[in-house]
Design an enzyme around this catalytic site. Sequence first.
Site, mmCIF file in Angstrom:
data_model
loop_
_atom_site.group_PDB
_atom_site.id
_atom_site.type_symbol
_atom_site.label_atom_id
_atom_site.label_comp_id
_atom_site.label_asym_id
_atom_site.label_seq_id
_atom_site.Cartn_x
_atom_site.Cartn_y
_atom_site.Cartn_z
ATOM 1 C CG HIS B 116 7.879 -0.214 6.955
ATOM 2 N ND1 HIS B 116 7.205 -1.389 6.680
ATOM 3 C CD2 HIS B 116 6.937 0.769 6.955
ATOM 4 C CE1 HIS B 116 5.907 -1.121 6.536
ATOM 5 N NE2 HIS B 116 5.724 0.184 6.694
ATOM 6 C CB SER B 164 -1.854 -5.383 0.562
ATOM 7 O OG SER B 164 -1.059 -6.539 0.484
ATOM 8 C CD GLN B 171 3.334 -11.367 -4.598
ATOM 9 O OE1 GLN B 171 2.923 -12.524 -4.582
ATOM 10 N NE2 GLN B 171 2.535 -10.335 -4.669
HETATM 11 O O1 LIG Z 1 -0.102 -11.312 -3.546
HETATM 12 P P1 LIG Z 1 -0.626 -9.967 -3.144
HETATM 13 O O2 LIG Z 1 0.430 -8.892 -3.151
HETATM 14 O O3 LIG Z 1 -1.384 -10.010 -1.851
HETATM 15 O O4 LIG Z 1 -1.670 -9.609 -4.267
HETATM 16 C C1 LIG Z 1 -1.460 -8.806 -5.378
HETATM 17 O O5 LIG Z 1 -0.651 -9.451 -6.372
HETATM 18 C C2 LIG Z 1 -1.183 -10.651 -6.939
HETATM 19 C C3 LIG Z 1 -0.249 -11.113 -8.040
HETATM 20 O O6 LIG Z 1 -0.126 -10.174 -9.087
HETATM 21 C C4 LIG Z 1 -2.612 -10.437 -7.473
HETATM 22 O O7 LIG Z 1 -3.167 -11.683 -7.814
HETATM 23 C C5 LIG Z 1 -3.512 -9.760 -6.433
HETATM 24 O O8 LIG Z 1 -4.752 -9.444 -7.022
HETATM 25 C C6 LIG Z 1 -2.829 -8.474 -5.941
HETATM 26 O O9 LIG Z 1 -3.624 -7.840 -4.980
#
Ligand SMILES: O=P(O)(O)O[C@H]1O[C@H](CO)[C@@H](O)[C@H](O)[C@H]1O
Lengths: 350, 350
Positions: B116, B164, B171
């Site tokens: 973490h 967050s 991603q």
């Molecule tokens: O997918 P997450 O990490 O919750 O969200 C974050 O990345 C995304 C992709 O760039 C954005 O659209 C969101 O506004 C951001 O808070």
Amino acid sequence: MKNFDITEDPHRRFNPLINEWVLVSPHRAKRPWQGQNETISTEALPQYDPTCYLCPGNVRANGVSNPKYDGSFVFENDFAAMKQDEIMFEEDIKHTFFKAQPERGISRVVCFSPNHDLTLPEMTIDGIENIIKTWQKEYTDLGNIKYINHVQIFENKGSVMGCSNPHPHGQIWAQSSLPTQVEKTQKNLKAYFDKNGRTMLADYLQAELRSGERVVIENDHFVALVPFWATWPYETMIISKRTFGKINDFTADETTSFATILKQLTSKYDNLFNTSFPYSSGIHQAPTDGLEHAEWHFHMHFYPPLLRSATVKKFMVGYEMLGESQRDITPEKSAEALRQLSEVHYKSKA
Amino acid sequence: MKNFDITEDPHRRFNPLINEWVLVSPHRAKRPWQGQNETISTEALPQYDPTCYLCPGNVRANGVSNPKYDGSFVFENDFAAMKQDEIMFEEDIKHTFFKAQPERGISRVVCFSPNHDLTLPEMTIDGIENIIKTWQKEYTDLGNIKYINHVQIFENKGSVMGCSNPHPHGQIWAQSSLPTQVEKTQKNLKAYFDKNGRTMLADYLQAELRSGERVVIENDHFVALVPFWATWPYETMIISKRTFGKINDFTADETTSFATILKQLTSKYDNLFNTSFPYSSGIHQAPTDGLEHAEWHFHMHFYPPLLRSATVKKFMVGYEMLGESQRDITPEKSAEALRQLSEVHYKSKA
Ligand SMILES: O=P(O)(O)O[C@H]1O[C@H](CO)[C@@H](O)[C@H](O)[C@H]1O
Ligand SMILES: O=P(O)(O)O[C@H]1O[C@H](CO)[C@@H](O)[C@H](O)[C@H]1O
């Protein structure tokens, strides 16, 4: 296989002003938020702050004193991003990849009111008309300078939008080139006008008024709406009903109507989360390059960052920077929320 | 009249990847900052957090438990911006202004490590190679799905970039359309390739290596540099020396070299302000539409928001949103600052 439902299914929408798409994910509004929260200052501000460099009579960083102004007050930005100096420049054509050119320009700050603790929605219609007249004068004066071909009027409101002083003010950056976003817009407006003989925004406004779904406020001369292709959660645009290219074309009635819609729209914004609603706003209008610009149609953009509350904003980050803008709530839902709110500011007694 | 001096005079620079300009104001770095400061969490994180939905063994929002993974771990995003469902869609051509189309896609989360409290620069080269292999597998698997034409790999690092959860992760958003920024880039890469028979980035890299001014790190297979047209203060790009279009084309040596340059670059970033340096990063590479894409040249972008310190970021707001991106410090100065910093992370004992 189910039929496409724009209120529910992920989709892309097309923005004809800049010829780009936005990804819309209606179902995603339910996502929990564990990320960063903005801090909001609830501190009451004084009407006059002796340490504020925008208050009447105070001394700025460069040693110059502000006059004891009422109404609005304009001065040259002490830390301008562009300079007025003419620069000798010979383009080095060998440089395919290192293409640069000097840029001349003027940056001004427009104080909206002598009162340190006011914001646009809390001002009187008279007070706002006075700002509009100042914008008109600046557009004319700056536009008349030979090397100034574009005048960008804008406001950054709130610390989350990089505004470093709560004293109500906007800025004007005037320069020799058309900035990237304006150049893109002009290209698309022109192509539409050349093809149809009407401005794109005249036709778009008709389509929006027929639909009604995204209209937030309509008066005799202007409409505030959430564009079909809005990227920010509560993004809006104010479009003039009559076709004209620039703020100087306002009739006296249009000036009052524009002041009124500005006050109503920004009051609705503040009423949404009972907070001084942050945004960047700005006017897109005809360049001052001396050419005829029948394709331009006066409009103003509002780009507010907040998404769910006074402290949770939309982050335009990874996917958005590398891929494309993405929104969670549909423009129709945002418009409905704004439409239903009172036009009277939550702090006003009436 | 003085001669143009790119180190001092306001100017615009051209970005051939997206065909847009950026305004550079070298003299403006001296501007005092009275605006918003970011808060930085100095709280030490645990290696394992029982409340973190990315830690091994923990239960996610949808009730599914993560495996007790080592190395990296990939799962379907529980709040994906796109869905896999096929949707029936008949385009309504009467709608000039309300142009929308359904979009299919898959969003995945890639945990970089079971720990973490780690971040990319603090991981071992082996650990980073392992992430690269995961990216390769995902690019292949997702790319092989018939309706997936583009795979966007990215990371949002730091709460200021909308991340967050501090657990190290990135991603992947894979979808049927080319996202706006990628489509623009592809168009310009293709025009260059068709004209010159070489990729734009192969030629650009040669020009940058000859100049040396903006190079931050160079190894046998990759170069990290501040692009001539960078918009964010410490924006960088990693470009492969060999011409190939996608992460799956890496040789074994290139995988190790890429892991090494990733670790070194992100360590330099952390060393700049002695903080876990926030950024959004992402790989731009060939689409997975089954066509040959000789114009594509593998590269990775880093867009970090910080400007002056761990708490003062650059705000891309009013003028930038309405006009064009603007920067204060020159890319050459940023490159010099990054170049001079150690490649060894400030927290590591060695
Ligand atoms: O997918 P997450 O990490 O919750 O969200 C974050 O990345 C995304 C992709 O760039 C954005 O659209 C969101 O506004 C951001 O808070
Ligand atoms: O000129 P200001 O208010 O100091 O600065 C603000 O607005 C400018 C114009 O949008 C931006 O370039 C700055 O990043 C922002 O902090």
